[in-house]
Design an enzyme around this catalytic site. Structure first.
Site, short mmCIF file in Angstrom:
data_model
loop_
_atom_site.label_atom_id
_atom_site.label_comp_id
_atom_site.label_asym_id
_atom_site.label_seq_id
_atom_site.Cartn_x
_atom_site.Cartn_y
_atom_site.Cartn_z
N ASP A 13 0.85 -1.20 0.00
CA ASP A 13 0.00 0.00 0.00
C ASP A 13 0.89 1.24 0.00
O ASP A 13 2.07 1.17 0.34
CB ASP A 13 -0.91 0.01 1.24
CG ASP A 13 -1.84 1.22 1.24
OD1 ASP A 13 -2.33 1.59 0.16
OD2 ASP A 13 -2.05 1.82 2.32
N SER A 14 0.27 2.36 -0.35
CA SER A 14 1.02 3.62 -0.32
C SER A 14 1.40 3.99 1.11
O SER A 14 2.30 4.79 1.33
CB SER A 14 0.17 4.73 -0.93
OG SER A 14 -1.07 4.79 -0.26
N TYR A 45 -0.54 8.63 -2.72
CA TYR A 45 -0.53 8.32 -4.14
C TYR A 45 -1.76 8.96 -4.82
O TYR A 45 -1.76 9.21 -6.00
CB TYR A 45 -0.62 6.81 -4.37
CG TYR A 45 0.66 6.03 -4.17
CD1 TYR A 45 1.70 6.52 -3.40
CD2 TYR A 45 0.81 4.79 -4.78
CE1 TYR A 45 2.87 5.78 -3.21
CE2 TYR A 45 1.98 4.04 -4.61
CZ TYR A 45 3.00 4.55 -3.82
OH TYR A 45 4.14 3.80 -3.65
N GLY A 46 -2.81 9.15 -3.99
CA GLY A 46 -4.10 9.57 -4.55
C GLY A 46 -4.10 10.94 -5.20
O GLY A 46 -5.05 11.29 -5.89
N CYS A 76 -3.57 -0.94 -2.29
CA CYS A 76 -3.84 0.47 -2.57
C CYS A 76 -4.70 0.60 -3.83
O CYS A 76 -4.31 0.12 -4.91
CB CYS A 76 -2.50 1.17 -2.79
SG CYS A 76 -2.63 2.90 -3.22
N ASN A 77 -5.84 1.23 -3.69
CA ASN A 77 -6.74 1.39 -4.84
C ASN A 77 -6.11 2.28 -5.92
O ASN A 77 -6.20 1.97 -7.10
CB ASN A 77 -8.06 2.03 -4.40
CG ASN A 77 -8.92 1.08 -3.59
OD1 ASN A 77 -9.88 0.54 -4.08
ND2 ASN A 77 -8.54 0.86 -2.34
N GLU A 160 -5.63 9.15 9.30
CA GLU A 160 -4.25 9.09 9.79
C GLU A 160 -4.09 9.89 11.08
O GLU A 160 -3.23 9.60 11.91
CB GLU A 160 -3.29 9.60 8.72
CG GLU A 160 -3.54 8.88 7.41
CD GLU A 160 -2.31 8.38 6.71
OE1 GLU A 160 -1.33 9.11 6.72
OE2 GLU A 160 -2.37 7.26 6.17
N CYS A 192 -10.96 2.91 -1.20
CA CYS A 192 -9.71 3.45 -0.65
C CYS A 192 -9.39 2.66 0.62
O CYS A 192 -10.31 2.37 1.40
CB CYS A 192 -9.88 4.94 -0.33
SG CYS A 192 -8.44 5.64 0.50
N THR A 193 -8.13 2.34 0.79
CA THR A 193 -7.71 1.52 1.93
C THR A 193 -8.17 2.05 3.28
O THR A 193 -8.41 1.29 4.20
CB THR A 193 -6.17 1.46 1.96
OG1 THR A 193 -5.67 2.78 1.74
CG2 THR A 193 -5.64 0.52 0.92
N HIS A 194 -8.23 3.39 3.39
CA HIS A 194 -8.52 3.99 4.70
C HIS A 194 -10.00 3.97 5.07
O HIS A 194 -10.35 4.15 6.23
CB HIS A 194 -8.05 5.45 4.71
CG HIS A 194 -6.57 5.61 4.68
ND1 HIS A 194 -5.79 5.10 3.68
CD2 HIS A 194 -5.72 6.23 5.54
CE1 HIS A 194 -4.53 5.40 3.91
NE2 HIS A 194 -4.46 6.09 5.04
N1 DGL Z 1 -3.91 3.82 -0.28
C1 DGL Z 1 -4.57 4.85 -1.06
C2 DGL Z 1 -5.74 4.23 -1.81
O1 DGL Z 1 -6.29 3.21 -1.45
C3 DGL Z 1 -5.03 6.00 -0.20
C4 DGL Z 1 -3.91 6.85 0.34
C5 DGL Z 1 -3.12 7.57 -0.76
O2 DGL Z 1 -3.63 8.54 -1.35
O3 DGL Z 1 -2.01 7.14 -1.03
O4 DGL Z 1 -6.12 4.77 -2.83
#
Ligand code: DGL
Length: 275
Positions: A13-14, A45-46, A76-77, A160, A192-194
């Site tokens: 994941d990011s 990453y988003g 990570c999506n 976070e 999204c993971t979060h």
């Molecule tokens: N892990 C990213 C996702 O699932 C979210 C956090 C990011 O923007 O890197 O898209």
């Protein structure tokens, strides 16, 4: 063919949000070993371009391959939207790559199966929304379905910060979700993971009639089906599951956040990955 069954599964994941996926995979596959990589030095990453995300993804896959994994789950999506491009580039270069699992396809499939009124919502980062990856996957499965997307960039930093039950977060979730509720979606992909961490806040706005689709469950279903069909070799060694967690930057905050996400699953010290 080499026996890869006892090798760990890589989860990438990011940052640390992907631990929601790791947690679900460890609960489901108790005999599997896992190596997690959170690219905490380069998150988010988003908000990045597809080209940059692709480059990061390639580097992270290489790192996990160097750890000897049997497959990589791209939790990570935002990075999952670039999985096909990374695979195509590897094929064009004649480079062999471990099996890659993205989180978009299984969640799109699950949403297309459970929607009753054909109206599906997606909440995600800007990069994921702009890629339209969920829209094309859902429409490919059933062109009659209509997909409404909403980028929710503020939700990642709120998680976070540990503000998942804060009134401010409730207000922001309400603001982001109102158009999707007005569009009458009956299924909402948490892209999204979060976002699983905000499940309660999200469900309070959508109400009980909207089904929430979480990547962690959909990807675990996909891997289970690949184990059953022998597409991926399950670990039958009987040894208890081992876990190593790497990040590209280490701070005390990360350790605390990681443990909060993993809940009762104890985490050892995060290790630094030099990528
Ligand atoms: N892990 C990213 C996702 O699932 C979210 C956090 C990011 O923007 O890197 O898209």
């Amino acid at each position: 063919m080499n026996d890869t069954s006892t090798l760990p599964i890589g989860v990438f994941d990011s940052g640390l949000g992907g631990l929601t996926v790791l947690k679900a995979l460890r609960e489901r596959f108790t005999h599997e070993h896992f190596i997690y990589l959170g690219d905490t030095a380069r998150i988010p990453y988003g908000s990045k371009s597809p080209r940059t995300i692709q480059r990061y993804l390639e580097q992270n896959i290489k790192f996990l391959e160097s750890c000897g994994v049997k497959a990589v789950v791209i939790a990570c999506n935002s990075a999952s939207t670039q999985a096909a491009q990374v695979l195509a580039a590897a094929n064009a270069a004649g480079t062999k790559i471990v099996p890659l699992y993205n989180v978009i396809s299984p969640s799109a499939r699950r949403a297309s199966e459970i929607t009753k009124n054909g109206l599906v919502g997606v909440i995600a980062t800007r990069a994921t929304v702009q890629s339209r990856a969920y829209v094309s996957e859902v429409e490919k499965l059933n062109p009659k379905l209509k997909v409404y997307q909403q980028a929710c960039p503020l939700l990642v930093p709120l998680v976070e910060e540990g503000w998942d039950e804060d009134p401010i977060t409730n207000l922001i979730v309400y603001r982001y979700l109102t158009p999707l509720v007005a569009a009458n979606v009956d299924t909402l992909i948490l892209g999204c993971t979060h976002f699983p961490i905000l499940r309660n806040a999200i469900a309070r706005v959508t109400g009980p009639h909207v089904e929430l689709v979480e990547s962690s469950i959909s990807i675990a279903d996909q891997i289970q089906s690949d184990f059953e069909s022998a597409k991926l070799a399950p670990n039958h060694s009987g040894l208890s599951s081992e876990l190593r967690v790497y990040t590209t930057d280490v701070s005390d905050n990360f350790q605390a956040l990681a443990q909060r996400i993993m809940g009762t699953q104890a985490l050892k010290q995060l290790e630094l990955a030099d990528i």
